[in-house]
Every structure is written in C-alpha cells, then in structure tokens.
Design an enzyme around this catalytic site. Structure first.
Site, PDB file in Angstrom:
ATOM      1  CE  LYS A 121      -7.084 -17.322 -27.163  1.00  0.00           C
ATOM      2  NZ  LYS A 121      -6.655 -18.615 -27.690  1.00  0.00           N
ATOM      3  CE  LYS A 176      -9.717 -25.448 -24.144  1.00  0.00           C
ATOM      4  NZ  LYS A 176      -9.584 -24.413 -25.456  1.00  0.00           N
ATOM      5  CE  LYS A 201      -5.177 -22.577 -19.976  1.00  0.00           C
ATOM      6  NZ  LYS A 201      -5.225 -23.256 -21.845  1.00  0.00           N
TER       7      LYS A 201
HETATM    8  N1  AQP Z   1      -0.982 -19.523 -19.635  1.00  0.00           N
HETATM    9  C1  AQP Z   1      -0.773 -19.504 -20.232  1.00  0.00           C
HETATM   10  N2  AQP Z   1       0.443 -20.050 -20.172  1.00  0.00           N
HETATM   11  C2  AQP Z   1       1.980 -20.729 -20.745  1.00  0.00           C
HETATM   12  N3  AQP Z   1       1.208 -20.486 -22.266  1.00  0.00           N
HETATM   13  C3  AQP Z   1      -0.129 -20.971 -22.710  1.00  0.00           C
HETATM   14  N4  AQP Z   1      -0.789 -20.892 -23.683  1.00  0.00           N
HETATM   15  C4  AQP Z   1      -2.735 -20.519 -23.633  1.00  0.00           C
HETATM   16  N5  AQP Z   1      -2.194 -20.489 -22.487  1.00  0.00           N
HETATM   17  C5  AQP Z   1      -0.748 -19.932 -22.110  1.00  0.00           C
HETATM   18  C6  AQP Z   1      -0.322 -20.293 -24.986  1.00  0.00           C
HETATM   19  O1  AQP Z   1      -0.772 -20.109 -26.219  1.00  0.00           O
HETATM   20  C7  AQP Z   1      -1.157 -20.655 -27.326  1.00  0.00           C
HETATM   21  C8  AQP Z   1      -2.437 -20.596 -27.801  1.00  0.00           C
HETATM   22  O2  AQP Z   1      -3.251 -20.627 -27.112  1.00  0.00           O
HETATM   23  P1  AQP Z   1      -4.346 -21.492 -28.056  1.00  0.00           P
HETATM   24  O3  AQP Z   1      -5.465 -19.920 -27.977  1.00  0.00           O
HETATM   25  O4  AQP Z   1      -4.518 -21.832 -29.057  1.00  0.00           O
HETATM   26  O5  AQP Z   1      -5.141 -22.149 -26.671  1.00  0.00           O
HETATM   27  P2  AQP Z   1      -5.612 -22.380 -25.408  1.00  0.00           P
HETATM   28  O6  AQP Z   1      -4.320 -23.084 -24.913  1.00  0.00           O
HETATM   29  O7  AQP Z   1      -6.895 -23.060 -25.571  1.00  0.00           O
HETATM   30  O8  AQP Z   1      -5.414 -20.750 -25.478  1.00  0.00           O
HETATM   31  P3  AQP Z   1      -6.399 -20.159 -23.986  1.00  0.00           P
HETATM   32  O9  AQP Z   1      -5.899 -18.595 -23.561  1.00  0.00           O
HETATM   33  O10 AQP Z   1      -6.458 -20.922 -22.612  1.00  0.00           O
HETATM   34  O11 AQP Z   1      -7.361 -19.883 -24.551  1.00  0.00           O
HETATM   35  P4  AQP Z   1      -9.445 -20.548 -24.616  1.00  0.00           P
HETATM   36  O12 AQP Z   1      -9.277 -20.126 -22.579  1.00  0.00           O
HETATM   37  O13 AQP Z   1      -9.931 -20.520 -25.182  1.00  0.00           O
HETATM   38  O14 AQP Z   1      -9.285 -22.499 -23.895  1.00  0.00           O
HETATM   39  C9  AQP Z   1      -0.679 -22.339 -26.922  1.00  0.00           C
HETATM   40  O15 AQP Z   1       1.283 -22.665 -27.597  1.00  0.00           O
HETATM   41  C10 AQP Z   1      -1.104 -22.614 -25.632  1.00  0.00           C
HETATM   42  O16 AQP Z   1       0.077 -23.289 -25.268  1.00  0.00           O
END
Ligand code: AQP
Length: 344
Positions: free
Chosen positions: A209, A122, A206
């Site tokens: 968001k 990040k 991955k």
């Molecule tokens: N691509 C993914 N495949 C499976 N699981 C995923 N998770 C996130 N992306 C994937 C799971 O979703 C839960 C919530 O995630 P979060 O919003 O708390 O944080 P994150 O992992 O940082 O999600 P993003 O979408 O990748 O957000 P950004 O882009 O802001 O970093 C967690 O259980 C995560 O494992």
C-alpha cells in the site's frame, strides 16, 4: 520423577487475522489474506478485525481513520466474509488487545524484536524517528492473536516472522507463569500461490500500500480500465513463457505475473505454464488483465455499494466487537490473575 513434555494444547481451533486501515487494499492483501478469510469461516470459528491500533503506529489523520476502518470492513464483506458466520470487528472496540499487549511487552525480549525485518524495512535508516509503537507492533500482534487463543492465522508470507515471535511469546508466558498450554502456539497459514505478490513495477519488491507508485499494485477499488492498464504496463522481459517453473528462475517479474494468474484462476503455476508456454507477454498480459478484471471488478463494485450505507457497516462492527470482547475478556482476566495484578 521423569520429565514429561506437556500435553498438546487441547483448546478449540480458532482463526484470527486482520488488516490495517492504512490505505487502499491491493491484490496482495486480497490473495495473501482476504481470500483465505472467506474460505476458512466455513471450516473453523473465524475472527477478523480491522487493525486501527496498528494503523496509528504511523500517522493517520484522525478525521479519516473511522472511514478507513469502514473501507476495510467493506472489503471483508465484499470478498465474502459473512457477519453471521465470522466475527468482524474493529480492534479499538476490544480494549483487551492493548491490555494483553502490555503484559507481552514485559514477556518479549528486546533481542527478539531487534531481529524483526519488517521494522527494519519500514524504518529504513531513520529508526530513531519512528514511533515506539512501530517497534513493538509484533507484540501487539501477538496479543491480537492470543487474546482469542487463536490457533490458525491466515496471513501473507511477510508475516511469518511475526508469527514465530507470537509463538515465542506464548511459550515464554506459559513457562514464566507456570501455566502449561494456557496459550496455544498458533500456526501461520501462508500456503498458496498468492502468499507473496510482488510489485508490478519491480518483481523483487512486495506489492505494498505504501509504494509511492500506484502502478505497482492493483487496488481492490480499481475499475476495469485501471486494472487492464496496470497489467499492460507491468514490467516484464522480452522472453516467451517457459514450459516449466525452472525456466522462471532469475525472471522475477515473469514469475510474479504467472503466480498472480495462477492464484486468480485457482490453478497451479505448472498449469498456467502448460497453457501459455512459448507465448510472449504481448499475448499473456491481455489474458491476465481479463482474468483480473473478472475477479477484482465485482469486488470494487460491491465495496462501493456497501460504503453507501455506513450505518450498516457500523452495525456489523458494533455487533462483532461485542462478540469478540465476550471471548477475549475472560482470557485477559485469567492472564491478570496469573500475573498477580492487584486488580486481577
Ligand atoms: N504483497 C503481498 N502479498 C501477499 N500478502 C500480502 N499482504 C500484504 N502485502 C502482501 C498481507 O495482507 C495482510 C494485511 O496486511 P496489512 O495491511 O495489515 O499490512 P502490510 O503487510 O504492511 O500490508 P502492505 O500492503 O504492505 O502495507 P504497507 O505498505 O502499509 O506496509 C497481511 O496478512 C499481509 O501478510
């Protein structure tokens, strides 16, 4: 005297997880996390929160944050969490998360945090510009889990390393404060074909968001046309689908679409290949699009219906916050005593 291993943790099983209110939820969040919450709530007492403390590790517009929290709560409800069965709450409603995180900041070692790959991903090349909160994010995550003495944490594959850190913090706290088994060593629940959903534009990244391309992900709020178009535009290769999973080696995009199909249909990847082996993506993508629309379409519709009544969502969150706090407060009070605080 003989050295005896402490007896295993004997407290009750509890599930805890959360999602940050930082944007539209996508298929990865759904398959990696949300779908498991709804299932587990009927097996083990389940606590699911909206991580607004985590959200502000990156800038969030204060005028929008409350609504973002409601949107995640609506997603929880639309994907089957029942507030009469599970406890659904906002992290900021339970100050014990932050209080326990401070203690854990003093238990965790810098070297442990330096190894966290999510921070490196990040922060990229400019880590000195990131918030201190982003760096200590996994410590707050440990507090989220351990404030409830949760034993099972349903998350996507990307969170495994943070769960290992939570276990290290729990173990060190128990040792440092001579409180064997005070905290359990929680287990990540990451199994399943949706554990790591990859971007539709790049099978090695991955689904996320924060990806600038909206075509890289299917959002829970996308309508049927948007879902079908994103699947149609998904990057693939010209080869037909193989007969076995070995044939997907080196074909990251193909593997991702097969895994998504399997997860959405509730079948194994081998079953998907048995059905589609020999067919190209021209035939497979419309089937996948139909499946994705049939699963995701109703969720978006239900979210819109729920969000039309924000007062009801607030009522659910307020009630959940009180129930969550009633469980976390005595644990954090015991922690204060163990640490020796004046006000403990
Ligand atoms: N691509 C993914 N495949 C499976 N699981 C995923 N998770 C996130 N992306 C994937 C799971 O979703 C839960 C919530 O995630 P979060 O919003 O708390 O944080 P994150 O992992 O940082 O999600 P993003 O979408 O990748 O957000 P950004 O882009 O802001 O970093 C967690 O259980 C995560 O494992």
């Amino acid at each position: 005297m003989t050295d005896q291993a402490p007896a295993p943790y004997a407290g009750p099983e509890r599930v805890l997880s959360g999602v940050q209110p930082t944007g539209d939820l996508h298929l990865g969040n759904y398959l990696g996390a949300l779908v498991k919450f709804a299932r587990l709530q009927h097996e083990i007492p389940t606590f699911i929160f909206v991580a607004d403390l985590h959200a502000i590790t990156a800038w969030q517009d204060p005028a929008k944050l409350k609504n973002q929290v409601r949107e995640i709560a609506a997603a929880y409800l639309a994907t089957g969490l029942d507030p009469k069965v599970a406890t659904i709450f906002a992290q900021s409603a339970v100050p014990e998360h932050a209080e326990l995180a401070w203690v854990f900041n003093c238990v965790a070692r810098l070297g442990w945090l330096d190894r966290m790959t999510q921070f490196k991903d990040k922060a990229g090349k400019h880590k000195e510009r990131e918030s201190v909160g982003l760096y200590t994010y996994p410590v707050l995550q440990a507090a989220d889990i351990l404030a409830y003495k949760a034993t099972k944490v349903p998350v996507g594959d990307d969170q495994k390393q943070h769960l290992e850190l939570t276990r290290d913090i729990a173990q060190k706290f128990n040792n440092d404060f001579s409180a064997p088994n005070f905290f359990p060593l929680p287990e990540p629940l990451t199994q399943g074909p949706g554990a790591r959903v990859m971007s539709l534009r790049d099978g090695t990244a991955k689904m996320s968001k924060s990806d600038p391309s909206d075509n890289s992900r299917i959002n829970l709020t996308d309508d049927a046309d948007a879902i079908a178009q994103k699947v149609r535009k998904a990057r693939t290769d010209p080869d037909p689908l193989p007969e076995t999973a070995e044939g997907l080696e080196g074909r990251a995009e193909a593997r991702n679409l097969v895994a998504i199909y399997a997860a959405l249909a509730g079948v194994t990847e081998a079953q998907v290949l048995a059905e589609y082996a020999g067919q190209g993506f021209g035939a497979f993508k419309p089937k996948l699009a139909d499946l994705a629309v049939s699963v995701m379409g109703p969720i978006g519709g239900e979210m819109r219906r729920l969000l039309a009544d924000p007062a009801e969502i607030d009522r659910i969150l307020t009630d959940g916050g009180q129930r969550a706090r009633a469980l976390a407060a005595p644990t954090v009070a015991e922690v204060k005593k163990l640490v020796g605080y004046w006000a403990g």
